[in-house]
Enzyme design. Sequence first.
Site, PDB file in Angstrom:
ATOM      1  N   GLU A  87     -14.151  18.211   6.560  1.00 16.59           N
ATOM      2  CA  GLU A  87     -14.422  17.928   5.152  1.00 16.59           C
ATOM      3  C   GLU A  87     -13.488  16.856   4.604  1.00 16.59           C
ATOM      4  O   GLU A  87     -13.263  16.744   3.400  1.00 16.59           O
ATOM      5  CB  GLU A  87     -14.334  19.219   4.298  1.00 16.59           C
ATOM      6  CG  GLU A  87     -15.411  20.208   4.714  1.00 16.59           C
ATOM      7  CD  GLU A  87     -15.135  21.625   4.251  1.00 16.59           C
ATOM      8  OE1 GLU A  87     -14.435  21.823   3.246  1.00 16.59           O
ATOM      9  OE2 GLU A  87     -15.609  22.548   4.924  1.00 16.59           O
ATOM     10  N   ASP A 136     -10.976  27.634   5.139  1.00 13.89           N
ATOM     11  CA  ASP A 136     -11.196  27.971   3.735  1.00 13.89           C
ATOM     12  C   ASP A 136     -10.398  29.231   3.466  1.00 13.89           C
ATOM     13  O   ASP A 136     -10.356  30.125   4.328  1.00 13.89           O
ATOM     14  CB  ASP A 136     -12.674  28.329   3.490  1.00 13.89           C
ATOM     15  CG  ASP A 136     -13.477  27.180   2.927  1.00 13.89           C
ATOM     16  OD1 ASP A 136     -14.657  27.390   2.631  1.00 13.89           O
ATOM     17  OD2 ASP A 136     -12.932  26.068   2.793  1.00 13.89           O
ATOM     18  N   HIS A 167      -8.397  25.213   0.856  1.00 13.80           N
ATOM     19  CA  HIS A 167      -8.063  25.182   2.281  1.00 13.80           C
ATOM     20  C   HIS A 167      -6.614  25.557   2.546  1.00 13.80           C
ATOM     21  O   HIS A 167      -5.759  25.399   1.677  1.00 13.80           O
ATOM     22  CB  HIS A 167      -8.329  23.782   2.860  1.00 13.80           C
ATOM     23  CG  HIS A 167      -9.777  23.440   2.922  1.00 13.80           C
ATOM     24  ND1 HIS A 167     -10.278  22.187   2.645  1.00 13.80           N
ATOM     25  CD2 HIS A 167     -10.854  24.211   3.207  1.00 13.80           C
ATOM     26  CE1 HIS A 167     -11.589  22.189   2.755  1.00 13.80           C
ATOM     27  NE2 HIS A 167     -11.972  23.402   3.105  1.00 13.80           N
TER      28      HIS A 167
HETATM   29  C1  LIG Z   1     -20.597  25.865   1.943  1.00 11.14           C
HETATM   30  C2  LIG Z   1     -19.949  24.519   2.156  1.00 11.14           C
HETATM   31  O1  LIG Z   1     -20.853  23.649   2.764  1.00 11.14           O
HETATM   32  C3  LIG Z   1     -18.752  24.694   3.014  1.00 11.14           C
HETATM   33  O2  LIG Z   1     -18.270  23.455   3.433  1.00 11.14           O
HETATM   34  C4  LIG Z   1     -17.701  25.449   2.223  1.00 11.14           C
HETATM   35  O3  LIG Z   1     -17.665  26.750   2.747  1.00 11.14           O
HETATM   36  C5  LIG Z   1     -16.364  24.847   2.385  1.00 11.14           C
HETATM   37  O4  LIG Z   1     -15.806  24.869   3.453  1.00 11.14           O
HETATM   38  C6  LIG Z   1     -15.735  24.213   1.207  1.00 11.14           C
HETATM   39  O5  LIG Z   1     -14.393  23.916   1.472  1.00 11.14           O
HETATM   40 MN   LIG Z   2     -13.860  24.105   3.529  1.00 14.45          MN
END
Ligand SMILES: C[C@H](O)[C@@H](O)[C@@H](O)C(=O)CO
Ligand SMILES: [Mn+2]
Length: 591
Positions: free
Chosen positions: A337, A361, A528
């Site tokens: 991400e 996360d 995170h």
């Molecule tokens: C649901 C999102 O697409 C995921 O990327 C979310 O769970 C994350 O990891 C946000 O940091």
């Molecule tokens: Mn994430």
Amino acid sequence: MPTASYPAIGIRPLIDGRRRGVRESLEDKTAQLAKDVADLISSHLTYPDGSPVRCVVSETAIGGVAEANRCKEQFRTENVCADLTVTASWNYITEVLDLDPSIPHAIWGFNGTERPGAVTLAAAAAAYNMLGIPCFGIYGHDVQDADDSGLTDDVVENILRYARAALGVGLMKGRSYLSIGTVSMGIAGCRVPEQFFVDYLGMRAEYIDMIEIDRRIAHGIYDHKEYETALAWAREHLTIGENRNPEANRFTQEEYDEQFDYCIKMLLIGRDLMEGNPALAELGFVEEADGHDAIAAGFQGQRQWTDYKPNGDILETFLNTTFDWNGKRPEKVFATEGDAGNAVAMLFNSVLTHRPQLFSDVRTYWSPEAVERVTGYKLEGRAENGFIDLRNSGATTLNATGEEKDAEGNPIIKHWWEITEADIEADLKTSTFHAATREYFPGGGFSTHFTTAGGMPVTATRLNFVAGQGPVLQISEGWTVELPDDVRDQIVYRTDPTWPTTFFVPRLTGEGAFTSVYDWMANWGANHTATGYGHFGADLITLASMLRIPVYMHNVEREKILRPKAWVPFGTAEPESADFRACATFGPLYR
Ligand SMILES: C[C@H](O)[C@@H](O)[C@@H](O)C(=O)CO
Ligand SMILES: [Mn+2]
């Protein structure tokens, strides 16, 4: 990076320069102190490749400015990134100290009363404070006899803590952070803190559009022979688990096969982008062969790439892992991400421990009440006060399964050079790779899944940025915990069954953010966290103080904290507040 180019620790033996008696009586003792410290560091600390840390000892004792300058020139030619001054006697402080503000400094004053070594330490710290060059003071608790080494347990702990952190500073200096893509889904931590990299870490930020990965795949800019080996290895060793997409959301098997091939190419290219690959030059791609000298990187992935192309979970997992088709090899620091803030937290953990990291996360705090309501299970043991579900698609090392064991059979995340074939097999065997959740990843791909075994000491870290304040760090030591299989599965399936899962409990202190596990979650500064094996929070605090990054949340015992002596005049009753003011006063290391 070859060992020869790794930075070294410089050892500076200070001596009372008065000839015709005093100096002569001290030469052997002072030289012995320097040798002992160099041996201590080299025998206990390693570089990321597992080789012993190199120490460079001044060719002469330093009794005056001429010898100090000759030592500085010697250190310059030896890529010294930090120094440790040792002394058993009085000496001439500002005439002999290294006043270079751009590297960490520490002084160990041998605590023997025959000569005033400890007095020198205090005078040197005062001088450094007045000159605005924070130095670390190492001072043994008990008086030593003149012929003692002086390397008592407390002195050894602080010398090694300082040296680990100082090397961390040196390992990051001059390297790159590579951002592949930009901000993912509005996550502010993804904004690359370019000025922070320059001012605080001495690093540069580099940017690659994600299309570069597709270009290299389309134009064959990767080692085709290695790709065939990697693909065969992956097809043999990666267990494709149950497709947990609803039927209507599934690709055909042929499409999944194509996606799998594409994901392996992404992995090769992600590695090449970070470190380069001479094989590309042989294909005529000389510029691409150089790579970006990246000590850490982040891949945006979501959403534009993953809306269109297979996701980067295999890329992210295996770059963070200590093995692949070539067997064991050093891990990288690779965030998903595109979260640059978390990539830096992973990097701090990495340069201190030389172990692979988990990118997670901070998904959910599970209270004992909620667990009992949902599963009927009453939490016990370390999890009795609740736990944090750490889980994110992609960038968690496959070494975090807990299948690797230490000599006592406890779960561990090994250094890459300790990994065995059996470890690799165990990590792969306990992991499954599932068709990516298509509603999240319309372009397909595969996600890595395992649940970390309980009982591992870990440290969770996060670097945040606050307007008007700048970078701030939070640290929490704790443990992984595991649940009975049926309870675990209920929580995993309720949350997301295709991503790596680690249940974490912070060590509670009963105060502030560590009053309860809920308070921990409520105070965590972002979505995170970067988590590594071991309790290395004290090392992180020392590293942060070298970089002048305040630590606003930690659960490290006060007696383990080692910060520059310059922090003391900012107040001893409230070290957290003093930390903020000292960091603000001295400013970032490289500006
Ligand atoms: C649901 C999102 O697409 C995921 O990327 C979310 O769970 C994350 O990891 C946000 O940091
Ligand atoms: Mn994430």
